[in-house]
Design an enzyme around this catalytic site. Structure first.
Site: not given
Ligand code: ADP
Ligand code: ZN
Length: 210
Positions: A13, A88, A123, A156, A167
């Protein structure tokens, strides 16, 4: 132009969002990136977010919604934006609706679970500028150093094997229902994200030009 990128962790994304930024000249708002910055600066919301993120769980809806609401009110968002990582959950999607956000397109980047695990385990991210690498698919020229800024590449904290499993579960149970939500609104497009970056970009642009 308002776009939403949906898909499992490591679907690409963020990478595809960069291509869309070039094309549409609108900013990407990534909740993951916002949280990572807040964690690094150890702000109150960063400390709170870390409790959830390191366990692979979602940050509570009320916190997330408040942060996004504030960010979208900033000046650079007035001509549109690309949302990466928000909404999300269904309550977040409802909140976006209530804020009057109507997406021109919701783009689902589809990647199988096994590929997600493979990507996340390889990653690496620059601790300085945030550039993302993969040890096999997109290695840096010098081991553990960023090509762009020379910063050190790190894994990370939420990219561990156990956390990835959680996740993915969270994605299937809490985020996947959004697919139906937006399909019913009629603005969902699906892009296969299984292959290399350039291929996904091509599929993405084709889907947007339709
Ligand atoms: P990825 O898409 O690789 O899982 P992101 O960088 O988008 O990672 O997000 C990392 C973490 O941040 C998620 O696993 C979650 O814990 C938190 N997070 C991101 N966006 C949201 C959201 N919209 N609502 C709740 N938690 C979020
Ligand atoms: Zn860097």
């Amino acid at each position: 132009m308002k776009l939403l990128l949906l898909g499992p962790p490591a679907a690409g994304k963020g990478t595809q969002a960069e291509k869309l930024v070039e094309r549409y000249r609108i900013p990407t708002i990534s909740t993951g990136a916002i949280f990572r910055k807040a964690m690094e600066q150890m702000t109150p919301s960063g400390k709170l977010a870390k409790e959830y993120i390191d366990k692979g769980q979602l940050v509570p809806d009320d916190v997330t919604i408040a942060i996004v609401r504030e960010r979208l009110a900033e000046d650079d968002c007035k001509n549109g934006y690309i949302l990466d990582g928000f909404p999300r959950t269904l309550p977040q999607a409802q909140a976006a609706d209530d804020m009057g956000i109507q997406f021109d397109k919701v783009i689902l980047i589809d990647v199988a679970d096994e590929e997600v695990v493979r990507r996340i385990s390889g990653r690496r991210q620059c601790g300085e500028c945030g550039a993302v690498y993969h040890i096999d698919d997109n290695p840096s020229e010098k081991v553990s150093l960023c090509d762009k800024c020379g910063g050190t590449l790190v894994t990370r904290d939420d990219d561990t094997e156990e956390t990835v499993k959680i996740r993915l579960e969270v994605y299937h149970s809490q985020t996947e229902p959004l697919i139906r939500f937006y399909r019913e609104k009629g603005n969902l497009v699906t892009v296969k994200g299984q292959k290399e970056v350039e291929h996904t970009t091509e599929m993405l642009f084709q889907a947007l030009d339709k």
